[in-house]
Design a protein around this motif. Structure first.
Motif, PDB file in Angstrom:
ATOM      1  N   GLY A  61      19.068 -33.846   2.988  1.00  0.00           N
ATOM      2  CA  GLY A  61      18.735 -32.762   4.138  1.00  0.00           C
ATOM      3  C   GLY A  61      17.655 -33.574   4.918  1.00  0.00           C
ATOM      4  N   ASN A  62      17.120 -32.715   5.977  1.00  0.00           N
ATOM      5  CA  ASN A  62      15.914 -33.018   6.767  1.00  0.00           C
ATOM      6  C   ASN A  62      14.700 -32.744   6.031  1.00  0.00           C
ATOM      7  N   ALA A  63      13.910 -33.778   5.752  1.00  0.00           N
ATOM      8  CA  ALA A  63      12.605 -33.356   4.963  1.00  0.00           C
ATOM      9  C   ALA A  63      11.760 -32.254   5.381  1.00  0.00           C
ATOM     10  N   GLY A  64      11.445 -32.554   6.749  1.00  0.00           N
ATOM     11  CA  GLY A  64      10.700 -31.384   7.238  1.00  0.00           C
ATOM     12  C   GLY A  64      11.261 -29.947   7.358  1.00  0.00           C
ATOM     13  N   LEU A  65      12.515 -30.117   7.298  1.00  0.00           N
ATOM     14  CA  LEU A  65      13.141 -28.614   7.337  1.00  0.00           C
ATOM     15  C   LEU A  65      12.937 -28.201   5.901  1.00  0.00           C
ATOM     16  N   VAL A  66      13.443 -28.707   4.892  1.00  0.00           N
ATOM     17  CA  VAL A  66      13.060 -28.689   3.501  1.00  0.00           C
ATOM     18  C   VAL A  66      11.793 -28.083   3.189  1.00  0.00           C
ATOM     19  N   GLN A  67      10.511 -28.986   3.647  1.00  0.00           N
ATOM     20  CA  GLN A  67       9.301 -28.632   3.341  1.00  0.00           C
ATOM     21  C   GLN A  67       9.104 -27.402   3.927  1.00  0.00           C
ATOM     22  N   ARG A  68       9.588 -26.957   5.166  1.00  0.00           N
ATOM     23  CA  ARG A  68       9.193 -25.657   5.723  1.00  0.00           C
ATOM     24  C   ARG A  68       9.969 -24.342   5.003  1.00  0.00           C
ATOM     25  N   ALA A  69      11.322 -24.772   4.233  1.00  0.00           N
ATOM     26  CA  ALA A  69      11.726 -23.739   3.733  1.00  0.00           C
ATOM     27  C   ALA A  69      11.237 -23.271   2.642  1.00  0.00           C
ATOM     28  N   GLN A  70      10.545 -24.589   1.758  1.00  0.00           N
ATOM     29  CA  GLN A  70       9.850 -24.328   0.512  1.00  0.00           C
ATOM     30  C   GLN A  70       8.834 -23.511   0.636  1.00  0.00           C
ATOM     31  N   ARG A  71       7.908 -23.771   1.799  1.00  0.00           N
ATOM     32  CA  ARG A  71       6.799 -23.108   2.247  1.00  0.00           C
ATOM     33  C   ARG A  71       7.124 -21.556   2.598  1.00  0.00           C
ATOM     34  N   GLU A  72       8.131 -21.338   3.077  1.00  0.00           N
ATOM     35  CA  GLU A  72       8.706 -19.949   3.346  1.00  0.00           C
ATOM     36  C   GLU A  72       8.900 -19.329   1.943  1.00  0.00           C
ATOM     37  N   VAL A  73       9.607 -19.708   0.771  1.00  0.00           N
ATOM     38  CA  VAL A  73       9.634 -19.341  -0.592  1.00  0.00           C
ATOM     39  C   VAL A  73       8.122 -19.049  -0.999  1.00  0.00           C
ATOM     40  N   ARG A  74       7.328 -19.948  -0.832  1.00  0.00           N
ATOM     41  CA  ARG A  74       5.821 -19.590  -1.278  1.00  0.00           C
ATOM     42  C   ARG A  74       5.232 -18.282  -0.675  1.00  0.00           C
ATOM     43  N   PHE A  75       5.554 -18.281   0.676  1.00  0.00           N
ATOM     44  CA  PHE A  75       4.937 -17.109   1.395  1.00  0.00           C
ATOM     45  C   PHE A  75       5.413 -16.005   0.663  1.00  0.00           C
ATOM     46  N   TYR A  76       7.117 -15.937   0.498  1.00  0.00           N
ATOM     47  CA  TYR A  76       7.308 -14.720  -0.174  1.00  0.00           C
ATOM     48  C   TYR A  76       6.943 -14.311  -1.473  1.00  0.00           C
ATOM     49  N   ARG A  77       6.601 -15.509  -2.223  1.00  0.00           N
ATOM     50  CA  ARG A  77       6.319 -15.274  -3.552  1.00  0.00           C
ATOM     51  C   ARG A  77       4.825 -14.823  -3.720  1.00  0.00           C
ATOM     52  N   GLU A  78       3.768 -15.582  -2.864  1.00  0.00           N
ATOM     53  CA  GLU A  78       2.375 -15.542  -3.089  1.00  0.00           C
ATOM     54  C   GLU A  78       1.817 -14.433  -2.040  1.00  0.00           C
ATOM     55  N   LEU A  79       2.255 -14.638  -0.723  1.00  0.00           N
ATOM     56  CA  LEU A  79       1.252 -13.737   0.212  1.00  0.00           C
ATOM     57  C   LEU A  79       2.027 -12.690   0.897  1.00  0.00           C
ATOM     58  N   ALA A  80       3.441 -12.622   0.475  1.00  0.00           N
ATOM     59  CA  ALA A  80       3.974 -11.384   1.353  1.00  0.00           C
ATOM     60  C   ALA A  80       3.430 -10.041   0.870  1.00  0.00           C
ATOM     61  N   ARG A  81       2.981 -10.050  -0.381  1.00  0.00           N
ATOM     62  CA  ARG A  81       2.547  -8.658  -1.112  1.00  0.00           C
ATOM     63  C   ARG A  81       1.240  -8.266  -0.413  1.00  0.00           C
ATOM     64  N   ILE A  82       0.247  -9.330   0.223  1.00  0.00           N
ATOM     65  CA  ILE A  82      -0.878  -9.036   0.685  1.00  0.00           C
ATOM     66  C   ILE A  82      -1.055  -9.041   2.219  1.00  0.00           C
ATOM     67  N   VAL A  83      -0.272  -9.285   2.868  1.00  0.00           N
ATOM     68  CA  VAL A  83      -0.537  -9.291   4.304  1.00  0.00           C
ATOM     69  C   VAL A  83      -0.082  -7.731   5.061  1.00  0.00           C
ATOM     70  N   PRO A  84      -0.749  -7.602   5.970  1.00  0.00           N
ATOM     71  CA  PRO A  84      -0.894  -6.096   6.360  1.00  0.00           C
ATOM     72  C   PRO A  84       0.229  -5.628   7.212  1.00  0.00           C
ATOM     73  N   VAL A  85       1.584  -6.472   6.978  1.00  0.00           N
ATOM     74  CA  VAL A  85       2.591  -6.212   7.894  1.00  0.00           C
ATOM     75  C   VAL A  85       3.907  -5.876   7.126  1.00  0.00           C
ATOM     76  N   ARG A  86       4.789  -5.347   7.402  1.00  0.00           N
ATOM     77  CA  ARG A  86       6.135  -5.336   6.685  1.00  0.00           C
ATOM     78  C   ARG A  86       6.775  -6.577   6.952  1.00  0.00           C
ATOM     79  N   VAL A  87       7.305  -7.196   5.752  1.00  0.00           N
ATOM     80  CA  VAL A  87       8.039  -8.455   5.914  1.00  0.00           C
ATOM     81  C   VAL A  87       9.435  -7.924   4.936  1.00  0.00           C
ATOM     82  N   PRO A  88      10.780  -8.676   5.263  1.00  0.00           N
ATOM     83  CA  PRO A  88      11.754  -8.485   4.294  1.00  0.00           C
ATOM     84  C   PRO A  88      11.323  -8.437   2.818  1.00  0.00           C
ATOM     85  N   ARG A  89      11.877  -7.506   2.031  1.00  0.00           N
ATOM     86  CA  ARG A  89      11.798  -7.602   0.692  1.00  0.00           C
ATOM     87  C   ARG A  89      12.261  -8.938  -0.174  1.00  0.00           C
TER      88      ARG A  89
END
Length: 301
Positions: A61-89
């Motif tokens: 796959g596209n390496a940059g795309l994979v890195q961004r997808a992995q970043r999104e996974v980490r966001f949902y695992r580590e930051l989603a619970r502390i941001v002061p906005v609603r995000v998908p569960r």
């Protein structure tokens, strides 16, 4: 109904990798986006509720795309619970260490097109954005969150050349000489703008904040989706991109209310407890930064 293009098989395989044993019906699966270097989004119903699977192919796959997808996974695992906005569960994820990058998320309805947004919705979202940026300034962010890239002199030259080519080609008769000169001056200010913003209070930024990445729940609550571009930067970049994308998607009689958006953003900053005081000078500076960001938004994307 057959499994057109193996879509159902792909989704079933994704669910299996996520540790799910659910069996889904072919009629329930829709492809919302896909085909770009191995990245795709599938919508379907799971346990009676709408969900989406985001799948990014790791192998080949596209390496940059994979890195961004992995970043999104980490966001949902580590930051989603502390941001002061609603995000998908988050319902499930794999980081792609040994296979595809997968996200299973609660789904909501997409926002309506910008052309039919009332001014109150623009102001409400801008105010939430101001609160978000101010609240996240004081949060210690993990090292995997990247800094927004600086704009290089080469990018500025390329942008200036692109405007000149457009003005003398497809834009002939549309782009007056006065506008071209204005754009040249504006682009030349970008390095100074970056330095000014970098010396100020940086914060967590969405990185791709526009109406197409906003969802809405039945109760009217906004849901902020698509966090692949999350980064540390100047909040005004999110604000500028939000306004610019809406501006580009609307006709003259339905343009987003620039002044109201800026005013609401500032109100959100105050709501979140920014120690600064409200002044015309501050608002003028914010307006100036948004306009400059609009002029060169393509450099950051």
């Amino acid at each position: 109904m057959g499994d057109s293009g193996g879509i159902v098989t792909t989704v079933q395989d994704a669910l299996h990798r996520l540790g799910r044993t659910d069996v889904i019906e072919a009629e329930c699966v829709r492809v919302l986006a896909g085909g770009m270097s191995g990245s795709a989004v599938y919508a379907f119903v799971l346990d009676g509720k709408p969900v989406v699977v985001k799948r990014t192919v790791q192998a080949g796959g596209n390496a940059g795309l994979v890195q961004r997808a992995q970043r999104e996974v980490r966001f949902y695992r580590e930051l989603a619970r502390i941001v002061p906005v609603r995000v998908p569960r988050l319902l499930g994820s794999t980081p792609g260490d040994a296979g595809d990058v997968l996200l299973l998320l609660e789904a909501s309805e997409p926002a309506p097109p910008p052309s039919i947004w009332p001014d109150a919705d623009y102001a409400g979202v801008a105010r939430d954005l101001g609160r978000f940026h101010t609240a996240m300034r004081s949060v210690a962010l993990p090292s995997w969150v990247p800094a927004a890239p600086a704009t290089s002199a080469e990018q500025c030259r390329a942008a200036t050349d692109a405007w000149r080519s457009f003005a003398s080609g497809a834009g002939r008769g549309i782009v007056p000489d006065s506008l071209l000169r204005h754009m040249e001056r504006t682009i030349a200010q970008v390095p100074e703008r970056d330095a000014r913003l970098d010396s100020g209070a940086l914060t967590l930024c969405h990185g791709d904040f526009h109406t197409g990445n906003l969802l809405r729940r039945p109760d009217g609550t906004w849901v902020w989706a698509d966090w692949q571009e999350v980064r540390i930067g100047a909040g005004v970049d999110d604000l500028a991109f939000f306004w610019q994308r809406a501006f580009a998607a609307t006709e003259a009689d339905a343009e987003p209310p620039f002044d109201a958006i800026v005013e609401a953003y500032w109100a959100g900053v105050n709501d979140a407890g920014d120690p600064g005081t409200r002044s015309e000078e501050h608002t003028s500076e914010l307006q100036s930064l948004v306009k400059i960001s609009y002029a060169v938004f393509c450099l950051k994307k």
